[in-house]
Design a protein around this motif. Sequence first.
Motif, PDB file in Angstrom:
ATOM      1  N   ASN A 123      -2.268   3.588  -6.479  1.00  0.00           N
ATOM      2  CA  ASN A 123      -2.055   3.629  -5.276  1.00  0.00           C
ATOM      3  C   ASN A 123      -3.183   3.874  -4.103  1.00  0.00           C
ATOM      4  O   ASN A 123      -3.693   2.795  -3.740  1.00  0.00           O
ATOM      5  CB  ASN A 123      -0.784   4.772  -4.897  1.00  0.00           C
ATOM      6  CG  ASN A 123      -0.204   4.481  -3.498  1.00  0.00           C
ATOM      7  OD1 ASN A 123      -0.556   5.504  -3.031  1.00  0.00           O
ATOM      8  ND2 ASN A 123      -0.229   2.919  -2.865  1.00  0.00           N
ATOM      9  N   LYS A 124      -3.806   4.905  -4.519  1.00  0.00           N
ATOM     10  CA  LYS A 124      -4.612   5.238  -3.217  1.00  0.00           C
ATOM     11  C   LYS A 124      -5.871   3.778  -3.551  1.00  0.00           C
ATOM     12  O   LYS A 124      -6.746   3.474  -2.657  1.00  0.00           O
ATOM     13  CB  LYS A 124      -6.079   6.044  -3.563  1.00  0.00           C
ATOM     14  CG  LYS A 124      -5.382   7.141  -2.983  1.00  0.00           C
ATOM     15  CD  LYS A 124      -6.557   8.598  -3.091  1.00  0.00           C
ATOM     16  CE  LYS A 124      -5.645   9.404  -2.966  1.00  0.00           C
ATOM     17  NZ  LYS A 124      -5.732  11.029  -3.993  1.00  0.00           N
ATOM     18  N   ALA A 125      -6.439   3.108  -5.347  1.00  0.00           N
ATOM     19  CA  ALA A 125      -6.961   2.306  -4.935  1.00  0.00           C
ATOM     20  C   ALA A 125      -5.981   0.405  -3.980  1.00  0.00           C
ATOM     21  O   ALA A 125      -6.720  -0.856  -4.300  1.00  0.00           O
ATOM     22  CB  ALA A 125      -7.507   1.279  -5.944  1.00  0.00           C
ATOM     23  N   GLY A 126      -4.949   1.002  -3.783  1.00  0.00           N
ATOM     24  CA  GLY A 126      -4.549  -0.261  -2.479  1.00  0.00           C
ATOM     25  C   GLY A 126      -3.057  -1.052  -3.413  1.00  0.00           C
ATOM     26  O   GLY A 126      -2.585  -2.307  -3.022  1.00  0.00           O
ATOM     27  N   THR A 163       0.630  -0.888  -4.951  1.00  0.00           N
ATOM     28  CA  THR A 163       1.949  -0.701  -3.812  1.00  0.00           C
ATOM     29  C   THR A 163       2.776   0.345  -5.173  1.00  0.00           C
ATOM     30  O   THR A 163       3.324  -0.570  -5.587  1.00  0.00           O
ATOM     31  CB  THR A 163       2.640  -1.361  -3.218  1.00  0.00           C
ATOM     32  OG1 THR A 163       1.929  -2.291  -2.390  1.00  0.00           O
ATOM     33  CG2 THR A 163       3.858  -1.131  -2.802  1.00  0.00           C
ATOM     34  N   SER A 174       5.949  11.631  -0.132  1.00  0.00           N
ATOM     35  CA  SER A 174       5.807  10.441  -0.050  1.00  0.00           C
ATOM     36  C   SER A 174       6.772  10.081   0.707  1.00  0.00           C
ATOM     37  O   SER A 174       7.947  10.756   0.663  1.00  0.00           O
ATOM     38  CB  SER A 174       4.736   9.367  -1.333  1.00  0.00           C
ATOM     39  OG  SER A 174       4.637   8.941  -0.563  1.00  0.00           O
ATOM     40  N   ASN A 198      -1.107  11.576 -11.397  1.00  0.00           N
ATOM     41  CA  ASN A 198      -2.379  11.191 -10.774  1.00  0.00           C
ATOM     42  C   ASN A 198      -2.346   9.653 -11.014  1.00  0.00           C
ATOM     43  O   ASN A 198      -3.329   9.414  -9.937  1.00  0.00           O
ATOM     44  CB  ASN A 198      -3.187  12.618 -10.699  1.00  0.00           C
ATOM     45  CG  ASN A 198      -3.167  13.734 -10.705  1.00  0.00           C
ATOM     46  OD1 ASN A 198      -2.511  13.483  -8.938  1.00  0.00           O
ATOM     47  ND2 ASN A 198      -3.291  14.854 -10.664  1.00  0.00           N
ATOM     48  N   GLY A 238       0.703  -0.482   0.004  1.00  0.00           N
ATOM     49  CA  GLY A 238       0.251   0.260   0.176  1.00  0.00           C
ATOM     50  C   GLY A 238       0.290   1.104   0.232  1.00  0.00           C
ATOM     51  O   GLY A 238      -0.145   2.334  -0.284  1.00  0.00           O
ATOM     52  N   GLU A 239       2.372   0.807   0.370  1.00  0.00           N
ATOM     53  CA  GLU A 239       3.145   2.338   0.245  1.00  0.00           C
ATOM     54  C   GLU A 239       3.202   3.032  -1.421  1.00  0.00           C
ATOM     55  O   GLU A 239       3.140   2.658  -2.602  1.00  0.00           O
ATOM     56  CB  GLU A 239       3.821   2.096   0.785  1.00  0.00           C
ATOM     57  CG  GLU A 239       3.732   2.178   2.074  1.00  0.00           C
ATOM     58  CD  GLU A 239       5.706   2.011   2.555  1.00  0.00           C
ATOM     59  OE1 GLU A 239       5.779   2.781   3.571  1.00  0.00           O
ATOM     60  OE2 GLU A 239       6.486   1.525   2.593  1.00  0.00           O
ATOM     61  N   PHE A 240       3.891   3.736  -0.856  1.00  0.00           N
ATOM     62  CA  PHE A 240       3.968   5.049  -3.009  1.00  0.00           C
ATOM     63  C   PHE A 240       5.659   5.554  -1.928  1.00  0.00           C
ATOM     64  O   PHE A 240       5.669   6.442  -1.152  1.00  0.00           O
ATOM     65  CB  PHE A 240       3.350   6.021  -2.620  1.00  0.00           C
ATOM     66  CG  PHE A 240       3.427   6.233  -3.627  1.00  0.00           C
ATOM     67  CD1 PHE A 240       4.616   6.987  -4.178  1.00  0.00           C
ATOM     68  CD2 PHE A 240       2.331   6.334  -5.151  1.00  0.00           C
ATOM     69  CE1 PHE A 240       4.319   7.566  -5.683  1.00  0.00           C
ATOM     70  CE2 PHE A 240       2.848   7.369  -6.353  1.00  0.00           C
ATOM     71  CZ  PHE A 240       3.868   7.339  -6.568  1.00  0.00           C
ATOM     72  N   ARG A 289      -1.109   8.056  -8.975  1.00  0.00           N
ATOM     73  CA  ARG A 289      -1.586   7.654  -7.606  1.00  0.00           C
ATOM     74  C   ARG A 289      -2.740   7.400  -6.878  1.00  0.00           C
ATOM     75  O   ARG A 289      -3.419   7.417  -6.032  1.00  0.00           O
ATOM     76  CB  ARG A 289      -1.713   9.487  -7.189  1.00  0.00           C
ATOM     77  CG  ARG A 289      -0.793  10.126  -6.427  1.00  0.00           C
ATOM     78  CD  ARG A 289       0.261  11.445  -6.800  1.00  0.00           C
ATOM     79  NE  ARG A 289      -0.919  12.500  -6.316  1.00  0.00           N
ATOM     80  CZ  ARG A 289      -1.928  12.937  -5.223  1.00  0.00           C
ATOM     81  NH1 ARG A 289      -1.463  12.919  -4.598  1.00  0.00           N
ATOM     82  NH2 ARG A 289      -3.061  13.386  -5.034  1.00  0.00           N
ATOM     83  N   GLU A 290      -3.607   7.305  -7.982  1.00  0.00           N
ATOM     84  CA  GLU A 290      -5.472   7.005  -7.643  1.00  0.00           C
ATOM     85  C   GLU A 290      -4.981   5.028  -7.795  1.00  0.00           C
ATOM     86  O   GLU A 290      -5.157   4.732  -7.064  1.00  0.00           O
ATOM     87  CB  GLU A 290      -6.565   6.626  -9.281  1.00  0.00           C
ATOM     88  CG  GLU A 290      -7.129   8.394  -9.015  1.00  0.00           C
ATOM     89  CD  GLU A 290      -7.501   8.554  -9.861  1.00  0.00           C
ATOM     90  OE1 GLU A 290      -7.595   7.929 -10.842  1.00  0.00           O
ATOM     91  OE2 GLU A 290      -7.540   9.872 -11.103  1.00  0.00           O
TER      92      GLU A 290
END
Length: 227
Positions: free
Chosen positions: A188-191, A193, A209, A182, A31-33, A185-186
């Motif tokens: 990444n937000k969806a889970g 890594t 980050s 972006n 889950g990290e970026f 990032r999306e």
Amino acid sequence: MNTTILELRDVAIYQKENLVLSGINLKVRRGEFVYLIGKTGSGKSSFMKTLYGDLPLTQGSGNIVDFDLKTLKEKEIPFLRRKLGIVFQDFKLLPDRTINDNMLFILKATGWTETEKMNMKIEEVLDKVGMKTKGFKFPHQLSGGEQQRVAIARALLNDPELILADEPTGNLDPQTSVEVMNVLREINKAGRTILMATHDYALLLKFPSKTLKCDGSKVFEVVQKSV
Ligand SMILES: Nc1ncnc2c1ncn2[C@@H]1O[C@H](COP(=O)(O)OP(=O)(O)OP(=O)(O)O)[C@@H](O)[C@H]1O
Ligand SMILES: [Mg+2]
């Protein structure tokens, strides 16, 4: 569930006989970026290549998406790469076929057979990067930013656990870089890594980050203020 997706212990990385990086100890959790920064020639791409099995891990030990890098066999590399989504600076799309056919090529090469499932998957990944309506086009009919979105979509085809992106915005103008960022990032937000090598400090400042830096043959975590 194992929350560590990548771990390196006392790793040294060589290009031919030249030491590029040494004493690398790090963990990346699900889950990290994570950014990987450092000046040109500092070893970012060599680091990435070690992670996807393009450079053998000869010194130290490492695990990535449940593969042991130290004992990784040549024939296991395609299976490792199926669990990784790899994105490069220069997109690497096949120029002689459409976007849909670029995707089909990868799916077939990784064992998919059912046409309907393949078409659904292609639509799903192109939709994620805002390129659903462009599947009929050839790479040269797309802008650089669009080609990179497609390359990111391609990296998502096999639901990778970890995305490795080596300077994904390196060939893009600042505004297009932000758009591609972006998209990442999306994702990444969806889970998912993401580990992204970049020299683009403007992106780091805009989207802070966790950041690793290659410098003086070492890799260490930096606090944002001091990058
Ligand atoms: N295929 C290769 N054979 C021999 N040496 C190499 C090879 N690729 C890279 N190197 C050397 O390894 C060192 C690290 O290069 P690397 O490409 O990993 O740096 P980088 O941080 O990705 O640089 P850039 O920001 O320019 O992409 C450099 O000294 C480079 O000359
Ligand atoms: Mg590089």
